[in-house]
Design an enzyme around this catalytic site. Sequence first.
Site, PDB file in Angstrom:
ATOM      1  CB  SER A 329     107.754 101.490   2.119  1.00 49.35           C
ATOM      2  OG  SER A 329     107.762 102.904   2.172  1.00 49.35           O
ATOM      3  CG  ASP A 353      98.519 110.457   1.798  1.00 47.38           C
ATOM      4  OD1 ASP A 353      99.113 111.468   2.210  1.00 47.38           O
ATOM      5  OD2 ASP A 353      99.106 109.477   1.286  1.00 47.38           O
TER       6      ASP A 353
END
Length: 673
Positions: A329, A353
């Site tokens: 990430s 999301d």
Amino acid sequence: MVVLKNLHQELSRFRKRVLAAGAFVLFCFGLLVARLVWLQVVQYDSFAERAESNRIAVVPIVPNRGLIKDRNGVVLASNYSAYTLEINPEKVVDLDATIEALGQVIEIQARDKRRFKRLLEEAKHTDSLPIRTKLTDEEVARFTAQRFRFPGVEIKARLFRSYPLGEVGAHLIGYIGRINQAEKKAMDDWEEEDLANYRGTEYIGKLGLEQAYERELHGTTGFEQVETSAGGRAVRRLAHRPPTPGNTLNLSVDIKLQALVEQLFGERRGALVAIDPRNGEVLAFVSKPTFDPNLFVDGIDADSWRDLNEDIDKPLLNRALRGTYPPGSTFKPLMAMAALNTGKRDPRTIIQDNLSFSFGGRTFGSPETDRAGPKDMRLAIVTSSNVYFYGLANEMGVDLIHDQLEPFGLGRRTDIDVQGEVTGDLPSTEWKRRKFKRPEQQKWYAGETISLGIGQGYNNFTMLQMATAYATIASGGLRFKPRLVRDIEDVVRHEDRRVASDALTPLPLKPADVAIIHNAMNGVTLEGTSRLAFLNAPYQSAGKTGTAQAIGLKAGEKYSAIKADERKRDHSLYVAFAPVDHPTVALALIVENAGFGSMSAAPIARRVFDYLLLGQYPSEEDIAKTQMGQTFAPIGTPRRAADVPLPGQPGQAASAPAVAASAASVPASGASR
């Protein structure tokens, strides 16, 4: 009459014999004269030179190797003189018997004999080889008293390299070692002047800065012209040219910070690179585990070499320079920067999301810790949304991602001033065609792009590349070649030659776009995954945690850190810069197989910033807990960095870093969790 006739005949024969003998004598005398003329006139210069060579010897004088110092003047590599017991194999009749006899005078261990044997196998037409090094004064006296027993054996004063801090910074400093056959062969292609400079020299830089700056550190070899006796011993000096010592390397690295980071890693494996984004100076260049370069100075023994090479942790691998890892990430802010730069996604665009992303019949998931909900770019970075960046990668495509991020230093060498850097992998369709041989492997599939968005898939970078990329983000597009050496000091002229701050063409990043990324990464430290590590920090920083898979998982397979073998567990990563408004340091680090980036990597970054921005050194309790991944924000009472001595150097503390003028003095706020 007959008698007279015979007498005349005898006289005639006698005269002929006398004439023949005289002619022969004259001929021989002519040959002798011709030979004398040839030797004394025609060949005079040649024989005079040979005769002079038997009487006069030119002995090279090896120069003092240049020092290596850190940014505060701490000596990291120096020299000392010591006596060695050396054998000239060509002048010894029975080598084994001589070594056994020497062992009765001076202690010679089995490893000394093994090293001598190895050197003997590698050497060709060498004057002498050491059988023992670093003799004591008592040992020198014992041998000198019995020197007459050992023709071809002598004691010499040699310069040895010393690394006072041992393992600290070993990968960046490197070490010197004896010139091997491969290096000798390569030296045959050198210019005659350069080759002459290594006459009498047996050592050369093998790794790190010792290798990269060999020409600067070596110096210029001097000579001594001496008259010798028939036995080859010096009688008197005829001429002398002193050697010129090598230049001093002044590094940008703060060795106390380097030592602190290595200590914080403990027994764990990993790497950290910290860079000043204003000029490209490297402040710390850590690879763990490390090794002691002093082992190599006078020839490493076979046991130590085997231990280093067979160690499963690979202590000789420079992970900061050659270790490549999926960024996880920590890649997401770079993806966001690429999206802003190309206009592929507006920062205000809301993406729902739902913790899963479907493409081509496959579902790409999210960690169980992720939160579902609508997210814009900032919130996607703060919460580390996988779904947001899955979709972004799909929209951009692999080639656009490559073209946007390659200028940040990913997937190519940064040209740092040490050798051996690898390129890493920033995939593209062309990259895959070059990478694989079979046609079915060379085709790029659209589904492969999805994982790139969260720093997985084919993405593999060094911590040096990641630190360089985030230094560019921190500076708003300014780019510099990373440099370990700040300047080179000419010890003869007393002049400094600047090496760092080699600027590259800046990237045309828009200030508004840069501000969005800065704000989002700052949010990570205030309300995101690194908030606990930066709790109550009296400065504002920007960061991003990363948790990267060490091994691939099959479709539908779930990862369990508890069940996974230690070396198959996820890597812990963190990238950051500080202070946010005027960054003076950018870093990237990885702790191998240590799990979440927030638990192992981010706490180390916090202590690096505290050291550089506040001049603080963590407490012993805090260091011990951090080594085990059991801390977030510092615990205990921090110490002044100026009061903490270097490892193994009690009472010799290096100068503490000045607190950066740009460091924020207002405590961080908004750390709600």
